[in-house]
Enzyme design. Structure first.
Site, mmCIF file in Angstrom:
data_model
loop_
_atom_site.group_PDB
_atom_site.id
_atom_site.type_symbol
_atom_site.label_atom_id
_atom_site.label_comp_id
_atom_site.label_asym_id
_atom_site.label_seq_id
_atom_site.Cartn_x
_atom_site.Cartn_y
_atom_site.Cartn_z
ATOM 1 N N SER A 114 1.798 -8.241 -3.877
ATOM 2 C CA SER A 114 1.957 -6.796 -4.043
ATOM 3 C C SER A 114 3.189 -6.466 -4.871
ATOM 4 C CB SER A 114 2.096 -6.126 -2.672
ATOM 5 O OG SER A 114 2.446 -4.764 -2.795
ATOM 6 N N TYR A 141 6.334 -4.466 5.040
ATOM 7 C CA TYR A 141 5.130 -4.913 4.330
ATOM 8 C C TYR A 141 5.514 -5.702 3.083
ATOM 9 C CZ TYR A 141 1.253 -4.732 1.044
ATOM 10 O OH TYR A 141 0.297 -5.070 0.108
ATOM 11 N N LYS A 178 -9.338 4.373 3.801
ATOM 12 C CA LYS A 178 -7.932 3.993 3.860
ATOM 13 C C LYS A 178 -6.993 5.067 4.418
ATOM 14 C CE LYS A 178 -6.098 1.497 0.574
ATOM 15 N NZ LYS A 178 -5.688 0.297 1.324
#
Length: 321
Positions: A114, A141, A178
């Site tokens: 990411s 994250y 989402k």
């Protein structure tokens, strides 16, 4: 057989569609299939087998000789998640186990990293391995993704081909489930349909005007083309950025959504929520030279064209990809 983890999710389900279009129909989809809101992403696709993520490694032990390629796209993707135990279990430890299995069975592997690993962007957005230990993500994250990238490059044993993809701001069909983590385009579409207007986050950085925050927005159809390229090439292992190489503003994105709907723009602003304000990225732009250098030469979809396709052919019609 081709294995796709996180298969009921956004990017992975689009990859399954692209694989089907290339006549790859023996696809083993791996996920937590109890989340029914995601299952529509797999409806109508040609699949070999559903495997629960908790049972996957036992399944792989029995069937690895039939597996041709592994796309490990499953993860806890909520950037506001603060439970490091959950992130360590799903994003780090599960990925480590996947890596080790691909080494053991000599399976090629592409996995999802990411752009959150870049944090504030103070070190730039180069996917040079030398920068990996220096990166400081802004949230747990991003930490979990960066921890795995660093672990991977340090391993003495690696799959014979592997690639980590640092996804930037991916948008497109099949992200309907989402919620808060969906792209601004989906939120804009819904707000415009309901109210005729769209509200964006106000800037809390004096270097950026409201709505002028910039991200590298990449269409999911381009993302899966890169995945296909890597599967077919199977050389030049490493970690690669996956954006467009061009940062655009949230105003650009929102104005394109209004234009795709044929409506006059009405854009408003509200304060960025406090739980993400201190970890908000104001600018991201992928350095794409490393992927280009190994031979990926397809152009990336222009933002306006991607938004138009997404809005008119999927959001308006309610279609999945």
């Amino acid at each position: 057989m081709i294995v796709v983890t996180g298969a009921a999710g956004f990017i992975a389900s689009c990859l399954v569609t692209r694989l089907n279009a290339a006549n790859f129909n023996d696809i083993v989809v791996v996920d937590n299939f109890t989340a029914e809101r995601k299952l529509a992403n797999l409806k109508g696709k040609h699949l070999r087998e559903y495997v629960d993520r908790e049972e996957f490694f036992e399944w792989l032990e029995q069937h690895h000789e039939q597996v041709e390629f592994v796309f490990h796209l499953g993860a806890r993707t909520d950037t506001t998640e603060q439970n490091r135990d959950v992130l360590n279990t799903l994003n780090l430890e599960y990925s480590q186990k996947m890596w080790q299995a691909c080494v053991q069975y000599q399976l090629p592997l592409v996995y999802a990293s990411s752009a959150a690993t870049y944090g504030s962007g103070s070190l730039g957005y180069s996917d040079d391995d030398a920068l990996l230990p220096l990166l400081k993500p802004l949230n747990p994250y991003g930490d979990s993704k960066n921890d795995f990238d660093n672990w991977a490059i340090q391993q003495p044993e690696k799959p014979f081909f592997w690639a980590g993809l640092k996804f930037f701001n991916v948008y497109g069909p099949n992200e309907y489930h989402k919620g808060r983590m969906a792209s601004v385009i989906l939120h804009a579409f819904r707000q415009i349909q309901e109210t005729g207007s769209m509200t964006l986050f106000r800037s809390h950085n004096p270097d950026f005007a409201d709505g002028e925050q910039q991200r590298d927005f990449v269409y999911v159809k381009d993302v899966v083309e890169v995945c296909m390229f890597l599967m077919q090439m199977r050389q030049h292992s490493g970690i690669y950025n996956l954006g467009t190489g061009e940062a655009r503003t949230f105003l650009d994105l929102t104005l394109s959504t209004f234009a795709a709907l044929g409506q006059t723009a009405d854009i408003r602003f509200r304060d960025t929520p406090e739980d993400i304000r201190d970890t908000y990225q104001y600018f991201t732009e992928a350095d794409m030279s490393k992927l280009r250098a190994i031979g990926y030469d397809r152009p990336f979809t222009k933002l306006e064209d991607g938004v138009t396709d997404y809005v008119r052919n999927y959001l308006v019609t309610g279609q999945y990809y």
